[in-house]
Design a protein around this motif. Structure first.
Motif, PDB file in Angstrom:
ATOM      1  N   VAL A  96       0.873  -1.775   0.110  1.00 25.07           N
ATOM      2  CA  VAL A  96       0.281   0.101  -0.121  1.00 25.07           C
ATOM      3  C   VAL A  96       1.021   1.331   0.027  1.00 25.07           C
ATOM      4  O   VAL A  96       0.551   2.582  -0.661  1.00 25.07           O
ATOM      5  N   LEU A 154       1.714   1.669  -3.269  1.00 25.75           N
ATOM      6  CA  LEU A 154       1.361   2.221  -3.866  1.00 25.75           C
ATOM      7  C   LEU A 154       0.996   3.727  -3.520  1.00 25.75           C
ATOM      8  O   LEU A 154       0.205   4.615  -4.732  1.00 25.75           O
ATOM      9  N   VAL A 155       1.099   4.265  -3.162  1.00 23.82           N
ATOM     10  CA  VAL A 155       0.773   5.786  -2.754  1.00 23.82           C
ATOM     11  C   VAL A 155       2.102   6.307  -3.278  1.00 23.82           C
ATOM     12  O   VAL A 155       2.321   7.601  -3.237  1.00 23.82           O
ATOM     13  N   PRO A 204       4.218  13.640   3.521  1.00 26.44           N
ATOM     14  CA  PRO A 204       2.816  13.897   3.507  1.00 26.44           C
ATOM     15  C   PRO A 204       1.802  12.694   3.377  1.00 26.44           C
ATOM     16  O   PRO A 204       0.542  12.840   3.797  1.00 26.44           O
ATOM     17  N   ALA A 205       2.259  12.210   2.415  1.00 31.50           N
ATOM     18  CA  ALA A 205       1.083  10.431   1.477  1.00 31.50           C
ATOM     19  C   ALA A 205       0.725  10.031   2.910  1.00 31.50           C
ATOM     20  O   ALA A 205      -0.494   9.773   2.432  1.00 31.50           O
ATOM     21  N   ILE A 206       1.798   9.713   3.519  1.00 30.31           N
ATOM     22  CA  ILE A 206       0.929   8.839   4.192  1.00 30.31           C
ATOM     23  C   ILE A 206       0.195   9.530   5.796  1.00 30.31           C
ATOM     24  O   ILE A 206       0.820  10.033   6.467  1.00 30.31           O
ATOM     25  N   SER A 207      -0.708   9.133   6.065  1.00 32.67           N
ATOM     26  CA  SER A 207      -1.157   9.723   7.056  1.00 32.67           C
ATOM     27  C   SER A 207      -1.798   8.895   8.203  1.00 32.67           C
ATOM     28  O   SER A 207      -0.757   7.898   8.145  1.00 32.67           O
ATOM     29  N   ASP A 255      -4.125   7.823   8.773  1.00 32.35           N
ATOM     30  CA  ASP A 255      -5.217   6.600   8.809  1.00 32.35           C
ATOM     31  C   ASP A 255      -4.607   4.967   8.095  1.00 32.35           C
ATOM     32  O   ASP A 255      -4.829   3.936   7.835  1.00 32.35           O
ATOM     33  N   MET A 256      -2.702   5.353   8.245  1.00 31.57           N
ATOM     34  CA  MET A 256      -2.345   4.067   7.485  1.00 31.57           C
ATOM     35  C   MET A 256      -1.960   2.826   8.536  1.00 31.57           C
ATOM     36  O   MET A 256      -2.539   1.973   7.845  1.00 31.57           O
ATOM     37  N   VAL A 296      -4.850   2.724  10.829  1.00 34.41           N
ATOM     38  CA  VAL A 296      -6.543   2.434  10.642  1.00 34.41           C
ATOM     39  C   VAL A 296      -5.621   0.533   9.121  1.00 34.41           C
ATOM     40  O   VAL A 296      -6.481  -0.643   9.347  1.00 34.41           O
ATOM     41  N   ILE A 297      -5.445   1.086   8.081  1.00 34.61           N
ATOM     42  CA  ILE A 297      -5.149  -0.102   7.509  1.00 34.61           C
ATOM     43  C   ILE A 297      -3.879  -1.582   7.927  1.00 34.61           C
ATOM     44  O   ILE A 297      -4.449  -2.835   7.757  1.00 34.61           O
ATOM     45  N   GLN A 310      -3.518  -2.325  11.125  1.00 32.54           N
ATOM     46  CA  GLN A 310      -4.341  -2.893  12.028  1.00 32.54           C
ATOM     47  C   GLN A 310      -5.209  -4.014  11.304  1.00 32.54           C
ATOM     48  O   GLN A 310      -5.559  -5.221  11.670  1.00 32.54           O
ATOM     49  N   PHE A 355     -11.933  -2.136   8.040  1.00 31.74           N
ATOM     50  CA  PHE A 355     -10.476  -1.286   8.818  1.00 31.74           C
ATOM     51  C   PHE A 355      -9.957  -1.122   7.610  1.00 31.74           C
ATOM     52  O   PHE A 355      -9.447   0.244   7.479  1.00 31.74           O
ATOM     53  N   ILE A 356      -9.538  -2.168   6.096  1.00 30.83           N
ATOM     54  CA  ILE A 356      -8.785  -1.769   5.134  1.00 30.83           C
ATOM     55  C   ILE A 356      -9.249  -1.143   4.155  1.00 30.83           C
ATOM     56  O   ILE A 356      -9.328   0.261   4.048  1.00 30.83           O
ATOM     57  N   GLY A 408      -9.451   2.466   6.102  1.00 25.86           N
ATOM     58  CA  GLY A 408      -8.299   2.609   6.364  1.00 25.86           C
ATOM     59  C   GLY A 408      -7.372   3.827   4.545  1.00 25.86           C
ATOM     60  O   GLY A 408      -7.160   4.627   4.471  1.00 25.86           O
ATOM     61  N   ILE A 440      -5.911   7.367   2.338  1.00 25.09           N
ATOM     62  CA  ILE A 440      -4.712   7.353   2.154  1.00 25.09           C
ATOM     63  C   ILE A 440      -4.610   7.686   0.612  1.00 25.09           C
ATOM     64  O   ILE A 440      -3.931   8.077   0.514  1.00 25.09           O
ATOM     65  N   ALA A 488      -3.251   9.824  -1.622  1.00 23.38           N
ATOM     66  CA  ALA A 488      -2.079  10.389  -2.095  1.00 23.38           C
ATOM     67  C   ALA A 488      -2.691  10.789  -3.848  1.00 23.38           C
ATOM     68  O   ALA A 488      -1.358  11.527  -3.739  1.00 23.38           O
TER      69      ALA A 488
END
Lengths: 379, 323
Positions: free
Chosen positions: A32, A35-36, A328-331, A333-334, A336-337, A339, B100-101, B104, B108, B112
């Motif tokens: 991920v 991907l960002v 900055p692209a990764i807040s 909320d990463m 949460v993914i 998790q 969750f996935i 999030g 993200i 981006a």
């Protein structure tokens, strides 16, 4: 129906498989990040440095970990009784209400060491009460605990919003939160422990709740593996039929387990409310209850594993904040993914790699898996 | 007349608000009838909403947006299937993971790709599904009673609204009048019997989950491409869970599902409409109470105080072939 999976040596079961599952979760998270458009390895370095590089970082990491130990233990206690408590979030929120009532009433007259025990009891009682209703409905009326606890999360949110924009909000204030507590309801910090090791700390919220969390982890271990109640809970969790046959009251065991679970969830609120913000604000739990599910699954429902998993998630939270500065692209909320991926690979897909590992063990040393068991592994 | 217009307006917004619930609820109906609990409706709607709005904005086409929404949502449904059917994992754990996935990754990736704080670009006309005006709606506009009812309630919605309501009889027909529906219900009640009849339990359940994915994808597309002109983070805001509640409320039946969703949609519409203004007899009701009502009603129903909600018997239990 027998379990479809054969036995593995204990170290593989409790060490190897969780590590593999975790590694896969992080590899997917790495994709991920790619991907960002960022470099996942650099992201990992920034994350770990942000969490453990400086004294302040360590203190923040442990502060977040404290919260997750409570919620992880809460989920785990219920899970040992085969109850999936998704309601940790709501129970913690309502626990905050108990703390608010205690602190707002006594913070001008009592010192912190008197208020703290009262607040612990209040938080635990409010959390337990919020767990009691779904437990009662499951035990007596057969309504599914997962659905009821989800519903109770939403009801808790509505109740708290109502109270925080209404009765609990000080007159003349716009923010939906209680007034700030006075010194009597502020918990002492623990930063000096880290400073003993020579690190410098610029204000971090690590506080005495961390010790309370460790004590609770020990007590949970004692409860689950060294008391009669814990034995009954595990029996019920393993086989409700066997428990009934052994004369264990289903109603009593479900209600007790959920109340303990709710109490632990409620106590989580002590950490952010009395240790850091010194008020109760809207949505102060902010998903920590759900993180507890990941923590409990990753820690394989054992307090030691939960403490380690909570520190890992604390690291992700603190390091994630640093990461958001650098990339900055990764807040945040990463997290949460990650998790979600941890819950997926360590929880729902926990058996995905097991047949392969079993085959590997069987070919290297058949004795370690037991020949008879090998016969039964064809999936 | 004012009173009448107000009622029509509330009913009109009831329809708009209940459409995503209805689609998600029917989606859940397919999977739960096949014996797979799906807590992940929320997450699948969210990725659908995000994928739909992103694709529509990039390719300037509402249809491509809808297609992408459905595709991504189905992909997430298949992940759920892979975990809970193929690997016999815990269905609830898997559903939570998907939520969750979804939560999030939409934030993200949105940040981006579009750099608008997790939003997707505002959709232009042609990238959204426009309202369809029925023939004669303008002509009867000034006729009392019939005008507002025909012009506002029946006409003037987007195609997805009509699709959602058409799905109700269609789902009923699939479920109770086709071979696939019969087998799907059987697999939710007694998978061993289906297996004995020589029908693949796993394949049936996968197909049910694909139906779930399609419908949650459309629900998501409705949120981001009809109700709102673009994706906003966490825009499902618990609708997946309300849909789940509605499904229980409806006792896993399609027509009941429609009424349950309309009821919950009405509560929402009324809460927005009444904000702060007092009701007759009861007096002023806090907004939060109205918002919590669907959840409270579901708990009361689950507790068996209004009839009994009996879920499909094999729900939540992974099927292990006897060996």
């Amino acid at each position: 129906m027998s379990t479809p999976y054969a036995k593995l040596p204990a170290w593989a079961d409790y060490g190897l498989i969780p590590v593999i599952n975790l590694a896969v979760a992080f590899i997917v998270a790495g994709f991920v990040v790619m991907l960002v458009g960022e470099n996942p390895f650099r992201a990992a370095v920034i994350l770990v440095e942000g969490a453990f590089g400086k004294g302040t970082g360590i203190a923040f990491t442990l502060f977040y970990a404290t919260t997750f130990i409570f919620t992880g233990l809460s989920v785990a206690v219920a899970a040992h009784c085969s109850l999936f408590n998704i309601g940790t979030e709501g129970q913690a929120y309502i626990g905050g209400l108990g703390i608010a009532l205690v602190c707002l009433s006594f913070d001008s007259v009592l010192p912190w060491w008197v208020i703290f025990p009262i607040a612990i009891v209040a938080a635990a009682a409010f959390g337990a009460l919020w767990g009691l209703i779904p437990a009662y409905l499951q035990a007596k009326r057969g309504s599914h605990i997962v659905i009821t606890t989800i519903m109770f999360n939403f009801i808790a949110a509505s109740v708290m919003v109502y109270l925080l924009v209404g009765p609990l909000k000080p007159a003349g204030s716009q923010a939906p939160q209680t007034r700030n507590f006075l010194a009597g309801a502020e918990l002492p910090k623990l930063n000096w422990i880290i400073e003993l090791f020579g690190a410098k700390i610029r204000s971090a919220p690590l506080n005495i709740c961390f010790l309370l969390a460790l004590v609770m982890a020990f007590l949970v271990w004692l409860l689950i593996w060294r008391t009669r109640l814990g034995y009954e809970m595990r029996t019920y969790g393993h086989s409700p039929k066997a428990a009934r046959y052994a004369g264990i009251s289903e109603t009593r065991i479900i209600i007790t387990a959920m109340m303990i679970s709710g109490a632990l969830a409620g106590m989580m609120a002590l950490n952010p409310v009395m240790g850091d913000q010194h008020n109760v604000a809207i949505d102060f739990v902010s998903g920590a209850g759900y993180v507890g599910i990941a923590v409990a699954l990753m820690g394989r429902l054992h307090p030691v594993g939960i403490v380690l998993a909570a520190i890992l998630f604390g690291m992700l939270y603190q390091g994630g904040a640093e990461l958001a500065f650098e990339m900055p692209a990764i807040s945040r909320d990463m997290i949460v993914i990650i998790q979600g991926l941890v819950i997926l690979f360590a929880g729902a897909l926990e058996h995905m790699f097991r047949p392969y590992i079993q085959a590997l063990f069987a070919s290297v040393s058949p004795k370690s898996v037991g020949m008879q068991a090998v016969k039964g592994t064809g999936a | 007349m004012d009173m009448f217009n107000a009622i029509v307006q509330v009913l009109d917004s009831t329809i708009r608000l209940s459409v995503p619930l209805l689609l998600a609820c029917l989606a859940g109906l397919y999977s739960e009838r096949a014996g797979i609990f799906d807590i992940g409706l929320e997450g699948k709607m969210l990725v659908g909403a995000f994928a739909g709005a992103s694709a529509a904005a990039v390719f300037h086409s509402a249809l491509i947006g809808l297609g992408t929404a459905v595709l991504i949502s189905v992909a997430f449904a298949l992940v759920h299937g892979f975990a809970s059917i193929t690997h016999r994992g815990n269905q609830i754990v898997s559903g939570v993971a998907i939520n969750f996935i979804a939560a999030g990754s939409t934030i993200i990736l949105g940040q981006a790709w579009f750099q608008q704080g997790g939003r997707t670009p505002a959709l232009q006309p042609g990238e959204r599904f426009e309202a369809i005006t029925w023939p004669g709606a303008d002509a009867v506009k000034d006729v009392p009673v019939i005008g507002p009812i025909y012009g506002e309630l029946i006409s003037g919605h987007s195609i997805l609204v009509y699709f959602a309501f058409a799905m109700v009889p269609f789902t009923w027909w699939v479920l109770f009048r086709t071979r696939f529906g019969l087998r799907m219900r059987a697999v939710g009640e007694n998978p061993a019997a289906v297996d004995t009849a020589g029908i693949s339990v796993a394949w049936l359940r996968y197909r049910a989950l694909i139906c779930t994915g399609i419908l949650t994808g459309v629900a998501g597309a409705y949120l981001s491409m009809v109700q709102n002109g673009g994706f906003v983070k966490d825009m499902t805001a618990g609708k997946g869970y309300i849909a789940l509640a509605a499904l229980i409320f409806a006792k896993w039946k399609p027509v009941n599902a429609m009424f349950a969703c309309l009821l919950f949609g009405f509560l929402d519409a009324a809460a927005i409409r009444l904000q702060g203004s007092p009701l007759p007899i009861i007096g002023k009701v806090p907004v939060q109470f109205m918002q919590a009502l669907p959840y409270v009603l579901t708990v009361v129903l689950l507790a068996g105080f209004i009839g009994k909600a009996i879920p499909p018997r094999a729900g939540g239990v992974p099927y292990v072939k006897e060996r």
